[in-house]
Design an enzyme around this catalytic site. Sequence first.
Site, PDB file in Angstrom:
ATOM      1  N   GLU A  42      21.437 -14.619 -37.794  1.00 35.00           N
ATOM      2  CA  GLU A  42      22.379 -15.219 -38.087  1.00 35.00           C
ATOM      3  C   GLU A  42      23.804 -14.859 -37.514  1.00 35.00           C
ATOM      4  OE1 GLU A  42      22.890 -15.296 -42.451  1.00 35.00           O
ATOM      5  OE2 GLU A  42      21.479 -16.793 -42.625  1.00 35.00           O
ATOM      6  N   GLU A  68      14.661 -18.859 -43.423  1.00 33.28           N
ATOM      7  CA  GLU A  68      15.245 -18.529 -44.643  1.00 33.28           C
ATOM      8  C   GLU A  68      15.625 -19.773 -45.547  1.00 33.28           C
ATOM      9  OE1 GLU A  68      18.269 -15.708 -44.829  1.00 33.28           O
ATOM     10  OE2 GLU A  68      17.273 -14.601 -43.276  1.00 33.28           O
TER      11      GLU A  68
HETATM   12  C1  GAL Z   1      21.189 -14.784 -45.365  1.00 30.10           C
HETATM   13  C2  GAL Z   1      20.831 -13.276 -44.706  1.00 30.10           C
HETATM   14  C3  GAL Z   1      19.833 -12.595 -45.590  1.00 30.10           C
HETATM   15  C4  GAL Z   1      20.063 -12.928 -47.192  1.00 30.10           C
HETATM   16  C5  GAL Z   1      20.318 -14.361 -47.280  1.00 30.10           C
HETATM   17  C6  GAL Z   1      20.718 -14.439 -48.777  1.00 30.10           C
HETATM   18  O1  GAL Z   1      22.512 -15.183 -44.848  1.00 30.10           O
HETATM   19  O2  GAL Z   1      20.096 -13.298 -43.620  1.00 30.10           O
HETATM   20  O3  GAL Z   1      19.857 -11.335 -45.193  1.00 30.10           O
HETATM   21  O4  GAL Z   1      20.929 -12.051 -47.703  1.00 30.10           O
HETATM   22  O5  GAL Z   1      21.167 -14.705 -46.671  1.00 30.10           O
HETATM   23  O6  GAL Z   1      22.237 -14.267 -48.876  1.00 30.10           O
END
Ligand code: GAL
Length: 456
Positions: A177, A365
Amino acid sequence: MEEKINSTEIPLSITDFGEEFVWGVATAVFQTEGAYKKDGKGYSIWDIFSNEKGNIYQNHTARESCDFYHKYKEDILLMKSMNLKNFRFSLSWSRILLNGIGEINHNGIDFYNDVINFCLESGITPWVTLYHWDLPHSLELQGGWTNRKILHWFSQYVKVCASHFGDRVKHWMILNEPMVFTGGGYFLGVHAPGKKGIKQFLPAVHHAQLSQAIGARILRKEVNNAQIGTTYSCSQITPKNQSKRNAKAAIRVDALLNRLFIEPVLGLGYPSEDLPILKKLKPYILSGDMERSTFDFDFIGIQNYTREVVGHSYFVPYLRAKIIKATKRNVATTLMDWEVYPASIYEMIKKFNSYRKIPRLIITENGAAFKDEPIDGEVNDTNRKLFLQHYIQHVLKAKQEGLNIGGYFVWTFTDNFEWAEGYYPRFGLVHVDFKSQKRTLKSSGKWYRDFLGKKV
Ligand code: GAL
């Protein structure tokens, strides 16, 4: 607003996704590993930022976190018992290279070799992210991502990782990201290293942009049969109503949050027609840079949690748009105050699928934070189970429509250090008692285990 979450259970079957579809869990080193100065590790910008009072919720630190450094075997065995076959984690640059460049810390190499080998022995494929936000502090002292020398520093680090782990690790992601770490860390100052302003943000963007392709080219050269990707945060952007002003505001926010980093990779350049402030990147773009920014990735990781509703605003500099908070919109939210909006994941797959040059998309994710507390040794996080089911159902819809979606990773395996929010939001399939380090599989984790366990 948790009571607003759609409580209809979705009967999902793994068979519908096909044998090739990849399922897993994702974590990041700074959020889980702890051992912040053990065995020769240097400080990262997040070590420094999280130790300064006032930056993190209740001044929590990640010095110990979930202690993955010592508990990795237990955690990987737990993954195995959950039918998990793919584990996405990152490497700590500050653990691998003393001062971020130069001398190798062999203890760091040994640690990641142990983790990788134990994954493989356990039948779990490691998916490695090279950079998940924890820049070595010594490099930040020289400007970090704002200094063009980062291209050289990052290349050295990637070469070291490729040569030590590339014989066994075949699935790589370059950056996690970039929009979030440049925006949060170099524009808003709410993430490490806590810098603010457009003059920090723009060079950081351009150097992160170039690093994606430069890192990828190194892996292509050094690692046989590598599957190389990089990951982006993305959210469906909806204008608050159909007025022309708001529609234009939504286009600007979309250019910033969803298009800024992927389009140069595909040879489309920065989306500066739709977001004019990006024209100010020009002084940082040297001759040949836009060609150097392109790379044919094997997959793109997309990370989706929510959608954003936006409206025009004269008061927000550069963007002239503001996000209307979900808590003001009377919708279901998670503990992060993010709207629960499963259709967003489908829309994002569709959006990235429309870039014809991307061969495969993977959800690297997706997940939700709730306030999970064990009662009599059980964590009944029904909301998370429902959240996952509804989002995965939209992934299936995309797949059934023939979009190029090839995998899904839950964020995250164990509860962990959620950046500026500290340990307050719990995102895990596994509950962690941060005092005793005890792990308890939540009901969402049991659901995911059973879903994965049904044979194709
Ligand atoms: C994403 C990040 C993760 C985690 C997730 C939940 O932006 O890559 O490290 O924190 O969000 O907030």
